[in-house]
Scaffold this motif. Sequence first.
Motif, mmCIF file in Angstrom:
data_model
loop_
_atom_site.group_PDB
_atom_site.id
_atom_site.type_symbol
_atom_site.label_atom_id
_atom_site.label_comp_id
_atom_site.label_asym_id
_atom_site.label_seq_id
_atom_site.Cartn_x
_atom_site.Cartn_y
_atom_site.Cartn_z
ATOM 1 N N ARG A 26 -7.373 0.077 -1.504
ATOM 2 C CA ARG A 26 -6.402 -0.799 -0.837
ATOM 3 C C ARG A 26 -6.579 -0.772 0.674
ATOM 4 N N ASP B 252 -7.463 4.452 -5.948
ATOM 5 C CA ASP B 252 -6.748 3.181 -5.783
ATOM 6 C C ASP B 252 -6.272 3.003 -4.350
ATOM 7 N N GLY C 169 -9.673 -6.020 -6.258
ATOM 8 C CA GLY C 169 -9.005 -6.504 -5.061
ATOM 9 C C GLY C 169 -9.734 -7.659 -4.417
ATOM 10 N N ILE D 220 0.848 -1.184 0.000
ATOM 11 C CA ILE D 220 0.000 0.000 0.000
ATOM 12 C C ILE D 220 0.889 1.240 0.000
#
Length: 485
Positions: A240, A236, A342, A150
């Motif tokens: 995450r 994004d 994800g 991350i």
Amino acid sequence: MTVTPGVSVVLGTRFATALPEMAVPWQAVETPAPRLLVLNEPLAAELGLDPEELRGPAGVGLLTGTVVPEGARPVAQAYAGHQFGYYNPRLGDGRALLLGELPGADGRPVDLHLKGSGATPFSRGGDGLAAVGPMLREYVVSEAMHALGIPTTRSLAVVATGRPVRRETLLPGAVLARVAASHLRVGSAQYARATGDDDLLRRLADEAIDRHHPASADAGNRYLALYEAVVAAQADLVARWMLVGFVHGVMNTDNVTLSGETIDYGPCAFMEGYDPDTWFSSVDEGGRYRYGNQPLAAEWDLARLAEALLPLFADEQEQAVALAVEALGRFRPRYEAALLAGWRAKLGLPAGLDDEVARVLVDDWLALLQANRVDLTSSARALSAAARGDAEPVRELVLDLAGIDAWLERWRALAPDADAMDRVNPVYVPRNHLVEEALAAATAGDTGPVERLVEVVRRPFDERPGLERYAAPGPGGPFVTFCGT
């Protein structure tokens, strides 16, 4: 550039030179009895720094800002920001200093920044100091986030100062040395816009393009392209966070970077029992930044960035607003696509599976977790065993056995890839009770538990014997985090 004897570190002055209107020259306060608590040797190596030199007196001086390389220009950065929805036109580094820039591993400059280095003109009556516990929290959690893949700022070192600081009680003081792609943030753009100086705003945007989003330079409208790149990066990033149950805790505009890195690990924590209504921060009384609200908070912050950058999008305000609205409108689709991608990976779903089928499967899984208050991290990892034929580790986590059995039947019919799941579902995250335990020990003088915890979370996907307590959820009950200011 020559350097101070004993400190073979050359620091750039890029921010101070490019944006002098936002850089107040300043010096760190002296440290009565500095003592290195932790040094991030892997990060030091990436930056080409000598760990042994950093451990010496001059190196520790550098890490506290009391020994500055010749030619460097430490500055407190100016920025504005919306804090819990309320605008403050003048925030800035109230307890921090930018020492300068280092060449990063990829050749791009990275900031070397201090936290807890003393009061500055932006301190607003605060002492500018920091306590050992919150600085080590940032070290632990930022290393875990980095290991999870991350984007994040990272902690190079934490140094005890020998100066007590008063918070809820008298606590040992510390300085954190932090590395970041930069400290340009939404609040930076807000500050530049508030000055009414369009040239300053343009120079700030150019700096963000050059340092973080160079592809924007070749676009027909480079500043709109910059904004679009920040929108995508933040979409994004927050996706995450959501996938690992990370709750930032203080998503004010001054804590939203233009680079797309996670910054400011004050009241952060990891959610265990899945519940979108989870938050931990003592200062977030209404839960504005709760887990399930993080995407909306990010979108709101990005709207404030659009307002700041409007003069750069077009000469006519109406046209600039239309362009901004269209660009911001891409946040939700980008976020939702990143989140679904994800979850597809976490559930080991085949590439050809229709997105809508995958979305329903994910939603049903999360509904089961919420209804049964199941730990997000351990349940995702337990699914790997179920994919290999052993459903008991999952069934043991829930009360609704009929519900989980029905879901598992649908899911296993898709032949999920257990090995692929193990590569994205961590065994270890910084469990809140273990972080607090380690910080309490460090505050009392023993950094061993912190070092052990960091060693564990640096390899989050590799299950190792003897580390079962690091994989287990906490004892339950209310958990509250504090900013440390």
